[in-house]
Scaffold this motif. Structure first.
Motif, PDB file in Angstrom:
ATOM      1  N   UNK A   1       3.658  -4.611   0.162  1.00  0.00           N
ATOM      2  CA  UNK A   1       4.880  -3.824   0.190  1.00  0.00           C
ATOM      3  C   UNK A   1       5.898  -4.467   1.136  1.00  0.00           C
ATOM      4  N   UNK A   2       7.177  -4.169   0.960  1.00  0.00           N
ATOM      5  CA  UNK A   2       8.208  -4.764   1.827  1.00  0.00           C
ATOM      6  C   UNK A   2       8.048  -4.424   3.301  1.00  0.00           C
ATOM      7  N   UNK A   3       7.444  -3.254   3.623  1.00  0.00           N
ATOM      8  CA  UNK A   3       7.308  -2.865   5.032  1.00  0.00           C
ATOM      9  C   UNK A   3       6.064  -3.443   5.697  1.00  0.00           C
ATOM     10  N   UNK A   4       5.298  -4.270   4.958  1.00  0.00           N
ATOM     11  CA  UNK A   4       4.131  -4.917   5.555  1.00  0.00           C
ATOM     12  C   UNK A   4       2.797  -4.336   5.145  1.00  0.00           C
ATOM     13  N   UNK A   5       2.777  -3.199   4.454  1.00  0.00           N
ATOM     14  CA  UNK A   5       1.502  -2.648   3.982  1.00  0.00           C
ATOM     15  C   UNK A   5       0.903  -3.573   2.928  1.00  0.00           C
ATOM     16  N   UNK A   6      -0.409  -3.549   2.836  1.00  0.00           N
ATOM     17  CA  UNK A   6      -1.075  -4.457   1.901  1.00  0.00           C
ATOM     18  C   UNK A   6      -2.360  -3.830   1.364  1.00  0.00           C
ATOM     19  N   UNK A   7      -2.608  -4.093   0.072  1.00  0.00           N
ATOM     20  CA  UNK A   7      -3.879  -3.723  -0.545  1.00  0.00           C
ATOM     21  C   UNK A   7      -4.568  -4.990  -1.018  1.00  0.00           C
ATOM     22  N   UNK A   8      -5.803  -5.178  -0.597  1.00  0.00           N
ATOM     23  CA  UNK A   8      -6.640  -6.279  -1.074  1.00  0.00           C
ATOM     24  C   UNK A   8      -7.806  -5.675  -1.844  1.00  0.00           C
ATOM     25  N   UNK A   9      -7.996  -6.100  -3.073  1.00  0.00           N
ATOM     26  CA  UNK A   9      -9.117  -5.537  -3.798  1.00  0.00           C
ATOM     27  C   UNK A   9      -9.082  -5.804  -5.281  1.00  0.00           C
ATOM     28  N   UNK A  10      -9.819  -4.993  -5.999  1.00  0.00           N
ATOM     29  CA  UNK A  10     -10.042  -5.241  -7.417  1.00  0.00           C
ATOM     30  C   UNK A  10      -9.229  -4.291  -8.297  1.00  0.00           C
ATOM     31  N   UNK A  11      -8.938  -4.789  -9.502  1.00  0.00           N
ATOM     32  CA  UNK A  11      -8.065  -4.094 -10.443  1.00  0.00           C
ATOM     33  C   UNK A  11      -8.694  -4.106 -11.831  1.00  0.00           C
ATOM     34  N   UNK A  12      -8.283  -3.132 -12.622  1.00  0.00           N
ATOM     35  CA  UNK A  12      -8.711  -3.070 -14.015  1.00  0.00           C
ATOM     36  C   UNK A  12      -7.626  -2.376 -14.827  1.00  0.00           C
ATOM     37  N   UNK A  13      -7.205  -3.030 -15.890  1.00  0.00           N
ATOM     38  CA  UNK A  13      -6.209  -2.457 -16.793  1.00  0.00           C
ATOM     39  C   UNK A  13      -4.941  -2.027 -16.052  1.00  0.00           C
ATOM     40  N   UNK A  14      -4.539  -2.825 -15.060  1.00  0.00           N
ATOM     41  CA  UNK A  14      -3.289  -2.578 -14.345  1.00  0.00           C
ATOM     42  C   UNK A  14      -3.382  -1.634 -13.170  1.00  0.00           C
ATOM     43  N   UNK A  15      -4.572  -1.102 -12.876  1.00  0.00           N
ATOM     44  CA  UNK A  15      -4.719  -0.151 -11.778  1.00  0.00           C
ATOM     45  C   UNK A  15      -5.846  -0.580 -10.835  1.00  0.00           C
ATOM     46  N   UNK A  16      -5.765  -0.108  -9.578  1.00  0.00           N
ATOM     47  CA  UNK A  16      -6.825  -0.392  -8.620  1.00  0.00           C
ATOM     48  C   UNK A  16      -8.126   0.223  -9.134  1.00  0.00           C
ATOM     49  N   UNK A  17      -9.171  -0.605  -9.125  1.00  0.00           N
ATOM     50  CA  UNK A  17     -10.447  -0.110  -9.663  1.00  0.00           C
ATOM     51  C   UNK A  17     -11.576  -0.933  -9.036  1.00  0.00           C
ATOM     52  N   UNK A  18     -12.368  -0.288  -8.200  1.00  0.00           N
ATOM     53  CA  UNK A  18     -13.452  -0.981  -7.503  1.00  0.00           C
ATOM     54  C   UNK A  18     -13.203  -0.979  -6.013  1.00  0.00           C
TER      55      UNK A  18
END
Length: 306
Positions: free
Chosen positions: A245-262
């Motif tokens: 995100x522009x403010x520095x937040x971050x998500x690291x992880x797995x995705x499925x069909x365009x969404x966070x999954x796992x």
């Protein structure tokens, strides 16, 4: 009666505890558990038109013809005509009863081919005006676009780049009339390989493609500064990826069909980490593990960041 009330009270306490736990998770992650509230935020690229349906007509060889000249060997004439049995008419240089040199071929369906011919093939530099399609100007080999060329479509879309065997193959730049652009690799008239697609509103994707779709590793960037660096499958985020995100937040992880999954790791703008488990874009559990490393071995950040 008193026992039943006690059971009801215990049940209510358990339910309230679960509610508080969910609220705590929600508070920790705020709205960041689903970085894309609206799926249309990540628009899919336009698909380029092709002349696959006209691939046969792009070969300009005429084995059987009726010539205005006699069929004697070694005949040479200039600015004459050959009338083909399918109704096509060639006007230009004729050598050995065949189109050899510069000429023009007009077909019954309205297609017009003009350029250099060798033994009834359009060979070398030429121009094709398709009655129901683009105008192609460029190089030919044995009657098909081959080499460097340019396609201009009726709606104003333009492709400039490599052709092979009558199709876009190699590297090229396509500009849609709606102002989207793609610059990169092509195979059989389709976006395929590595390239960069840019939307008119400033968003861009640079990475791997398969049959006109974002597929493989790529870097998708929004105009407000957020970006996704990760894997795609059929135009949607799938596999491992990092969303910033522009403010520095971050998500690291797995995705499925365009969404966070796992499994995933959310890092807020202060650097606080929360490990969690996502399902279809929704956070379902979390913990305070701090030394977790989700990034796969050999993963290089910003591989396609341009």
């Amino acid at each position: 009666m008193g026992q039943e009330c006690q059971k009801c009270q215990m049940s209510q306490e358990v339910q309230q505890s679960e509610i508080n736990k969910k609220e705590e998770i929600s508070s920790d992650f705020d709205s960041d558990s689903d970085p894309e509230i609206e799926e249309q935020d990540e628009k899919q690229p336009q698909k380029p038109p092709s002349m696959d349906s006209k691939s046969n007509s792009s070969t300009f060889i005429k084995e059987q013809y009726i010539s205005t000249e006699s069929k004697q060997d070694q005949i040479q004439s200039f600015q004459n005509q050959i009338k083909f049995e399918d109704g096509g008419i060639y006007s230009g240089v004729i050598i050995n009863n065949m189109a050899n040199g510069y000429g023009k071929l007009e077909m019954p369906n309205g297609d017009i081919y003009e350029g250099n011919f060798i033994n009834n093939y359009l060979e070398g530099d030429g121009k094709c005006i398709y009655a129901k399609g683009p105008i192609y100007t460029g190089q030919f080999k044995q009657g098909k676009s081959n080499g460097i060329g340019k396609e201009v479509w009726p709606d104003g879309s333009v492709y400039e780049g490599d052709f092979r065997n009558g199709k876009k193959n190699g590297k090229g730049l396509y500009k849609w009339s709606q102002q989207s652009t793609y610059n990169g690799e092509w195979m059989d008239n389709m976006i395929n390989g590595v390239g960069k697609y840019e939307w008119p509103d400033g968003r861009s994707y640079y990475g791997q493609w398969l049959r006109n779709q974002m597929h493989g590793r790529g870097f998708y960037k929004w105009i407000d500064g957020k970006y996704y660096d990760g894997e795609y499958e059929n135009d949607k985020k799938s596999g491992f990826g990092i969303f910033n995100w522009p403010d520095g937040k971050q998500y690291q992880g797995y995705w499925l069909d365009g969404k966070q999954h796992g499994k995933g790791l959310m890092i807020n703008k202060e650097g606080k980490k929360k490990f969690g488990e996502w399902q279809n874009g929704k956070l379902i559990s979390c913990s305070d593990e701090s030394n977790l490393q989700l990034i796969p071995d050999g993963w290089y950040l910003n591989t396609f960041n341009q």
